[in-house]
Design an enzyme around this catalytic site. Structure first.
Site, PDB file in Angstrom:
ATOM      1  N   THR A 140      42.008  32.311  45.032  1.00  0.00           N
ATOM      2  CA  THR A 140      43.615  32.704  45.282  1.00  0.00           C
ATOM      3  C   THR A 140      44.244  34.177  45.043  1.00  0.00           C
ATOM      4  O   THR A 140      43.444  34.891  43.585  1.00  0.00           O
ATOM      5  CB  THR A 140      44.602  32.141  44.667  1.00  0.00           C
ATOM      6  OG1 THR A 140      45.024  32.085  43.659  1.00  0.00           O
ATOM      7  CG2 THR A 140      44.904  30.587  45.831  1.00  0.00           C
ATOM      8  N   ARG A 156      39.920  25.381  33.492  1.00  0.00           N
ATOM      9  CA  ARG A 156      40.035  26.044  32.270  1.00  0.00           C
ATOM     10  C   ARG A 156      38.488  27.066  32.084  1.00  0.00           C
ATOM     11  O   ARG A 156      37.778  25.713  31.102  1.00  0.00           O
ATOM     12  CB  ARG A 156      40.762  25.186  31.438  1.00  0.00           C
ATOM     13  CG  ARG A 156      42.262  24.834  31.692  1.00  0.00           C
ATOM     14  CD  ARG A 156      42.535  24.078  30.616  1.00  0.00           C
ATOM     15  NE  ARG A 156      43.374  24.746  29.932  1.00  0.00           N
ATOM     16  CZ  ARG A 156      44.002  24.024  28.835  1.00  0.00           C
ATOM     17  NH1 ARG A 156      43.559  22.403  28.571  1.00  0.00           N
ATOM     18  NH2 ARG A 156      45.195  25.031  27.986  1.00  0.00           N
ATOM     19  N   LYS A 182      48.626  26.770  33.312  1.00  0.00           N
ATOM     20  CA  LYS A 182      48.014  27.277  34.292  1.00  0.00           C
ATOM     21  C   LYS A 182      48.408  28.692  33.568  1.00  0.00           C
ATOM     22  O   LYS A 182      47.542  29.654  33.430  1.00  0.00           O
ATOM     23  CB  LYS A 182      47.110  27.191  34.992  1.00  0.00           C
ATOM     24  CG  LYS A 182      45.945  28.205  35.751  1.00  0.00           C
ATOM     25  CD  LYS A 182      44.898  28.234  34.625  1.00  0.00           C
ATOM     26  CE  LYS A 182      43.788  28.942  35.105  1.00  0.00           C
ATOM     27  NZ  LYS A 182      42.776  29.340  33.835  1.00  0.00           N
ATOM     28  N   ARG A 241      47.666  36.207  27.923  1.00  0.00           N
ATOM     29  CA  ARG A 241      46.622  36.767  26.952  1.00  0.00           C
ATOM     30  C   ARG A 241      47.164  38.202  27.151  1.00  0.00           C
ATOM     31  O   ARG A 241      46.832  39.371  26.927  1.00  0.00           O
ATOM     32  CB  ARG A 241      45.469  36.014  27.627  1.00  0.00           C
ATOM     33  CG  ARG A 241      45.011  35.136  26.929  1.00  0.00           C
ATOM     34  CD  ARG A 241      43.618  34.412  27.297  1.00  0.00           C
ATOM     35  NE  ARG A 241      42.279  35.435  26.979  1.00  0.00           N
ATOM     36  CZ  ARG A 241      41.216  35.500  28.163  1.00  0.00           C
ATOM     37  NH1 ARG A 241      41.228  34.509  28.550  1.00  0.00           N
ATOM     38  NH2 ARG A 241      40.460  36.301  26.977  1.00  0.00           N
ATOM     39  N   GLY A 286      39.816  43.380  33.251  1.00  0.00           N
ATOM     40  CA  GLY A 286      39.585  42.824  34.582  1.00  0.00           C
ATOM     41  C   GLY A 286      38.884  41.152  35.086  1.00  0.00           C
ATOM     42  O   GLY A 286      39.866  40.324  33.993  1.00  0.00           O
ATOM     43  N   CYS A 345      41.137  35.944  37.116  1.00  0.00           N
ATOM     44  CA  CYS A 345      42.545  35.824  36.485  1.00  0.00           C
ATOM     45  C   CYS A 345      43.538  36.304  35.989  1.00  0.00           C
ATOM     46  O   CYS A 345      44.575  36.636  36.710  1.00  0.00           O
ATOM     47  CB  CYS A 345      41.880  34.252  35.013  1.00  0.00           C
ATOM     48  SG  CYS A 345      40.039  33.800  36.168  1.00  0.00           S
ATOM     49  N   ARG A 405      33.892  41.340  39.519  1.00  0.00           N
ATOM     50  CA  ARG A 405      35.619  41.377  40.054  1.00  0.00           C
ATOM     51  C   ARG A 405      36.266  41.568  39.100  1.00  0.00           C
ATOM     52  O   ARG A 405      36.714  41.749  37.996  1.00  0.00           O
ATOM     53  CB  ARG A 405      35.694  39.467  40.347  1.00  0.00           C
ATOM     54  CG  ARG A 405      34.768  39.206  41.013  1.00  0.00           C
ATOM     55  CD  ARG A 405      34.926  37.809  41.557  1.00  0.00           C
ATOM     56  NE  ARG A 405      34.411  36.549  40.013  1.00  0.00           N
ATOM     57  CZ  ARG A 405      34.260  35.318  39.852  1.00  0.00           C
ATOM     58  NH1 ARG A 405      35.337  34.324  41.106  1.00  0.00           N
ATOM     59  NH2 ARG A 405      34.664  34.546  38.241  1.00  0.00           N
TER      60      ARG A 405
END
Length: 464
Positions: free
Chosen positions: A110, A182, A236, A243, A287, A290, A361
């Site tokens: 996504t 996870r 999630k 973080r 980066g 996520c 990514r």
């Protein structure tokens, strides 16, 4: 006995039995950094797996028994073994895979649309897959979404879409659950099977029972069931935001430490001796697929309720501007060394978004290069021992010593272990003056040689 398995009607012990005895078939949509390790975990638990990929190229690689993910070497023998045994195959036909499966796992990416008009959420791939799954759905099957999504997606998007196209009712005819992945790139399978408990939320008790029973076979740390699918989705997103905010705090404090001529690493270690303080390390940016994305999922949902997530948004801004901050450190250092910007040779060490993997990514190095070039830098070379693709226009090399010894300034952008190990051996050998900007503080406290000007994130400039 198990030819027509209705997972919603079986008790938990029977559900576990059909999985362990190899009577269960699982279709995994998405065979990337999440889906392929998931497929391997289900294979090892006893399931037959049909992997659904978008491209024939990936299908062909897997059906040859090969592993397309270089960073996940632990998957290689598993793929080879189960393809040879006929228990694992890949296809591009998602409808047929759904028809043959009892469990359908969706692990497709996504996105956020990065553009000048805002950052709207892009769930187009997920929606496309849901439409395919709905065409092959039948009574007794269980659909589990593992893609990270804005809270409310399973109930408000997936459920009505699946019901409309399939003409079935969720929880009554088929199960629907949300279970967030996870994992961390490089040891994804270990994370699934050993490192973390599995989080599961569902649209009802029958779906929750089935998903819980199945994952209790896979996850050695157990299963944590939450009160709803939306709660699991929120959990999630909250993990990622936590973080991001804490990294932003470290980056902000590191900037202040530099202005005060204080060593932030010294501060961080001392502060973290108090059990309620957990300061992260600063860096050139955040980066990967996520953490840079999840805050916008929450911001997007909150906006609909006229709630502004000020802390979340500010943290994103701080982390997104770190590449520019590091680029400015480099430009200032070149100017102080009286090296003309347009003639300066800059080496960037690391292209991957995280150390010891090749995944590029959303790497912050892309923005770092952009800001350097916008200031007139024309000669940039990048070193990375793992990266297979190069999303920049700069040359990518594997020769670390050549980059270091032929540069006027090097920026450590990724915390690959090789840099902490080898750079202290290479740097003292250079006979010319060299500026080192340590964007990951991996050389902190090392003696680097009298010709080296060392500038760390959150530290004073030193010449050894």
């Amino acid at each position: 006995m198990f030819s027509n398995i209705d997972l919603l009607s079986l008790n938990e012990n029977k559900i576990k039995e059909v999985l362990k005895r190899g009577f269960l078939t699982v279709a995994v949509f998405g065979l990337g950094h999440v889906g392929l390790p998931l497929a391997c975990a289900w294979l090892r638990a006893g399931a037959n797996v049909i992997g659904v990929a978008k491209t024939n190229r990936k299908v062909d690689i897997i059906n040859r028994g090969e592993n397309p993910l270089k960073d996940e070497s632990s998957l290689t023998p598993i793929i080879k073994k189960y393809v040879a045994e006929g228990k694992f195959r890949a296809t591009t036909n998602g409808v047929e895979a759904t028809r043959k499966a009892h469990v359908i796992l969706i692990a497709v990416p996504t996105y956020v649309n990065w553009n000048k008009t805002g950052k709207p959420i892009d769930l187009s791939i997920l929606i496309s897959v849901l439409r395919v799954v709905a065409q092959g759905l039948s009574k007794g099957k269980l659909v589990i979404i593992e893609s990270t999504v804005p809270p409310g997606t399973t109930v408000n998007l997936a459920k009505p879409l699946l019901e409309e196209i399939s003409s079935l009712k969720a929880e009554q005819d088929f199960g629907l659950a949300y279970s967030p992945e996870r994992i961390m790139a490089g040891h994804a399978l270990q994370d699934i099977e050993e490192n973390y408990p599995k989080i599961i939320g569902a649209i009802g008790p029958r779906s929750l029972k089935a998903a819980k029973a199945l994952y209790e076979v896979i996850a050695k740390k157990g299963v944590i069931t939450l009160s709803s699918a939306t709660t699991a989705e929120f959990e999630k997103v909250a993990e990622g935001i936590y973080r991001d905010v804490n990294i932003a705090l470290a980056n902000e404090l590191a900037k202040l430490a530099k202005l005060l001529n204080v060593d932030f690493e010294e501060v961080r270690k001392a502060a973290n001796s108090q059990p309620f303080c957990h300061l992260h390390k600063p860096g050139i940016g955040v980066g990967g697929p996520c953490i840079p994305i999840y805050p916008y999922f929450a911001i997007h949902v909150a906006f609909r309720y006229n709630l502004e997530l000020l802390l979340t948004r500010t943290a994103r801004l701080i982390n997104e501007t770190m590449p520019e901050y590091v680029a400015n450190l480099a430009i200032k250092a070149l100017e102080e060394a009286k090296i003309k910007i347009e003639k300066a040779k800059i080496g960037i060490l690391g292209l991957a978004f995280r150390g010891n993997i090749g995944d590029t990514r959303l790497t912050p190095v892309i923005d770092l290069v952009h800001y350097l070039e916008s200031q007139g830098v024309k000669n940039i070379i990048i070193h990375d021992p793992y990266a297979q693709d190069n999303p920049t226009n700069c040359p990518l090399t594997r020769n670390l010593e050549d980059v270091v010894l032929n540069s006027d300034l090097v920026i450590i952008a990724t915390d690959h272990a090789i840099y902490a190990k080898i750079l202290p051996e290479i740097l003292p050998s250079t006979s010319k003056k060299l500026i080192v900007i340590d964007g990951r503080n991996i050389l902190h406290g090392r003696k680097l040689g009298k010709n080296i000007t060392y500038i760390s994130i959150g530290g004073s400039q030193t010449i050894e």
